[in-house]
Design a protein around this motif. Sequence first.
Motif, PDB file in Angstrom:
ATOM      1  N   UNK A  42       3.636  26.891 -34.320  1.00 46.09           N
ATOM      2  CA  UNK A  42       4.851  27.697 -34.403  1.00 46.09           C
ATOM      3  C   UNK A  42       4.727  28.781 -35.468  1.00 46.09           C
ATOM      4  N   UNK A  43       4.193  28.427 -36.616  1.00 46.42           N
ATOM      5  CA  UNK A  43       4.060  29.374 -37.719  1.00 46.42           C
ATOM      6  C   UNK A  43       3.014  30.440 -37.395  1.00 46.42           C
ATOM      7  N   UNK A  44       1.866  30.024 -36.870  1.00 46.74           N
ATOM      8  CA  UNK A  44       0.808  30.981 -36.563  1.00 46.74           C
ATOM      9  C   UNK A  44       1.216  31.933 -35.448  1.00 46.74           C
ATOM     10  N   UNK A  45       1.926  31.438 -34.453  1.00 48.90           N
ATOM     11  CA  UNK A  45       2.390  32.319 -33.378  1.00 48.90           C
ATOM     12  C   UNK A  45       3.326  33.396 -33.915  1.00 48.90           C
ATOM     13  N   UNK A  46       4.194  33.021 -34.860  1.00 48.99           N
ATOM     14  CA  UNK A  46       5.108  34.010 -35.438  1.00 48.99           C
ATOM     15  C   UNK A  46       4.338  35.036 -36.261  1.00 48.99           C
ATOM     16  N   UNK A  47       3.352  34.581 -37.014  1.00 52.70           N
ATOM     17  CA  UNK A  47       2.527  35.509 -37.791  1.00 52.70           C
ATOM     18  C   UNK A  47       1.806  36.498 -36.879  1.00 52.70           C
ATOM     19  N   UNK A  48       1.237  36.001 -35.788  1.00 54.59           N
ATOM     20  CA  UNK A  48       0.504  36.873 -34.866  1.00 54.59           C
ATOM     21  C   UNK A  48       1.428  37.846 -34.170  1.00 54.59           C
ATOM     22  N   UNK A  49       2.663  37.422 -33.924  1.00 53.18           N
ATOM     23  CA  UNK A  49       3.652  38.320 -33.316  1.00 53.18           C
ATOM     24  C   UNK A  49       3.980  39.483 -34.243  1.00 53.18           C
ATOM     25  N   UNK A  50       4.101  39.196 -35.533  1.00 48.72           N
ATOM     26  CA  UNK A  50       4.492  40.220 -36.503  1.00 48.72           C
ATOM     27  C   UNK A  50       3.321  41.104 -36.900  1.00 48.72           C
ATOM     28  N   UNK A  51       2.140  40.510 -37.142  1.00 48.04           N
ATOM     29  CA  UNK A  51       1.019  41.248 -37.703  1.00 48.04           C
ATOM     30  C   UNK A  51      -0.108  41.547 -36.725  1.00 48.04           C
ATOM     31  N   UNK A  52      -0.118  40.884 -35.570  1.00 51.79           N
ATOM     32  CA  UNK A  52      -1.228  41.042 -34.643  1.00 51.79           C
ATOM     33  C   UNK A  52      -2.231  39.910 -34.807  1.00 51.79           C
ATOM     34  N   UNK A  53      -2.719  39.403 -33.682  1.00 54.49           N
ATOM     35  CA  UNK A  53      -3.591  38.226 -33.708  1.00 54.49           C
ATOM     36  C   UNK A  53      -4.856  38.445 -34.517  1.00 54.49           C
ATOM     37  N   UNK A  54      -5.421  39.655 -34.436  1.00 54.70           N
ATOM     38  CA  UNK A  54      -6.716  39.901 -35.066  1.00 54.70           C
ATOM     39  C   UNK A  54      -6.631  39.921 -36.589  1.00 54.70           C
ATOM     40  N   UNK A  55      -5.436  40.009 -37.141  1.00 56.24           N
ATOM     41  CA  UNK A  55      -5.294  40.116 -38.598  1.00 56.24           C
ATOM     42  C   UNK A  55      -4.930  38.798 -39.274  1.00 56.24           C
ATOM     43  N   UNK A  56      -4.611  37.776 -38.502  1.00 54.00           N
ATOM     44  CA  UNK A  56      -4.155  36.511 -39.070  1.00 54.00           C
ATOM     45  C   UNK A  56      -5.348  35.580 -39.289  1.00 54.00           C
ATOM     46  N   UNK A  57      -5.529  35.131 -40.530  1.00 48.71           N
ATOM     47  CA  UNK A  57      -6.591  34.187 -40.882  1.00 48.71           C
ATOM     48  C   UNK A  57      -5.955  32.817 -41.078  1.00 48.71           C
ATOM     49  N   UNK A  58      -6.395  31.836 -40.299  1.00 50.15           N
ATOM     50  CA  UNK A  58      -5.812  30.491 -40.305  1.00 50.15           C
ATOM     51  C   UNK A  58      -6.594  29.559 -41.225  1.00 50.15           C
ATOM     52  N   UNK A  59      -5.955  29.174 -42.319  1.00 52.60           N
ATOM     53  CA  UNK A  59      -6.518  28.162 -43.211  1.00 52.60           C
ATOM     54  C   UNK A  59      -5.534  27.003 -43.400  1.00 52.60           C
ATOM     55  N   UNK A  60      -4.651  26.821 -42.444  1.00 50.59           N
ATOM     56  CA  UNK A  60      -3.602  25.805 -42.530  1.00 50.59           C
ATOM     57  C   UNK A  60      -4.164  24.445 -42.103  1.00 50.59           C
ATOM     58  N   UNK A  61      -3.865  23.415 -42.886  1.00 57.58           N
ATOM     59  CA  UNK A  61      -4.300  22.056 -42.580  1.00 57.58           C
ATOM     60  C   UNK A  61      -3.113  21.225 -42.096  1.00 57.58           C
ATOM     61  N   UNK A  62      -3.399  20.255 -41.258  1.00 53.00           N
ATOM     62  CA  UNK A  62      -2.376  19.347 -40.744  1.00 53.00           C
ATOM     63  C   UNK A  62      -2.584  17.968 -41.362  1.00 53.00           C
ATOM     64  N   UNK A  63      -1.521  17.464 -41.999  1.00 50.62           N
ATOM     65  CA  UNK A  63      -1.558  16.114 -42.572  1.00 50.62           C
ATOM     66  C   UNK A  63      -0.213  15.447 -42.318  1.00 50.62           C
ATOM     67  N   UNK A  64      -0.210  14.138 -42.286  1.00 51.45           N
ATOM     68  CA  UNK A  64       1.033  13.390 -42.071  1.00 51.45           C
ATOM     69  C   UNK A  64       1.783  13.289 -43.395  1.00 51.45           C
TER      70      UNK A  64
END
Length: 253
Positions: A42-64
């Motif tokens: 959800x967060x990455x999709x919003x970032x790509x919508x605002x800034x463009x997919x090619x500019x978003x660098x994903x370093x987000x980790x998933x933990x419980x």
Amino acid sequence: MNMQRVVAFLVLALCAGALTAQDAAAPVIAEGVVPDQATKTQILEKLREVYGSERVVDRVQVESIPTPPNWGRYVAGMIGPGLQRVSAGKLEVNGQAVRISGEVVNEAQRQQVASELSLASNSTYTVTNSLGTGGSGQGLLDATLGDRIIEFESGSARLTDLGRYILDEMAEKLQEIGDARVQIVGHTDDVGQRQANLALSQARAEAVRSYLVEQGIPRANLSVLGKGPDEPIADNATDDGRARNRRIQFRVL
């Protein structure tokens, strides 16, 4: 023994605030820890919508880890076009604590960005506004115009539809930089007599000012200057060079 409770957090490096031409292509880095893949998506999709997919660098980790109710939805809501006003900035969301830092053009933008962040969440979230003012108004105008040419009908000061479209965008940015005084400079190629080209460049600069005034920019904030063929940026010996020399320039005074 007291244990510090770990909660979800996200840090966005907003290097891509469009205040300079270099910023306009810089990456937006997202890093931190979120509770599940759906929140990350959800967060990455919003970032790509605002800034463009090619500019978003994903370093987000998933933990419980625990999160406040609707945390992912609120964070995604904070990622809107208003963040593009921020240069060399950072948005930090640690649980329900939000902090925005970086540079914007003026105090009005500073307050607006923080207000938009508050409205995107609820009263349990606290927003710390660490934005500075004094960002480059010149850089904002340069980045908006980019490599585009404000076009006129051949040999005249009548704007084309494309020329008006670009000026609509420029008018929005001129509103953002407030009461800054801006000089509109007209340039031509070197075909024909110099005096005629000087007159044409002056007329085109005046036509741009008139159009911007119609869009709500105070006339007192805009001055005009016709430089004719005297300041080329390309070789007048080629069609492409002459086309690049026939241009409008905006200078923040």
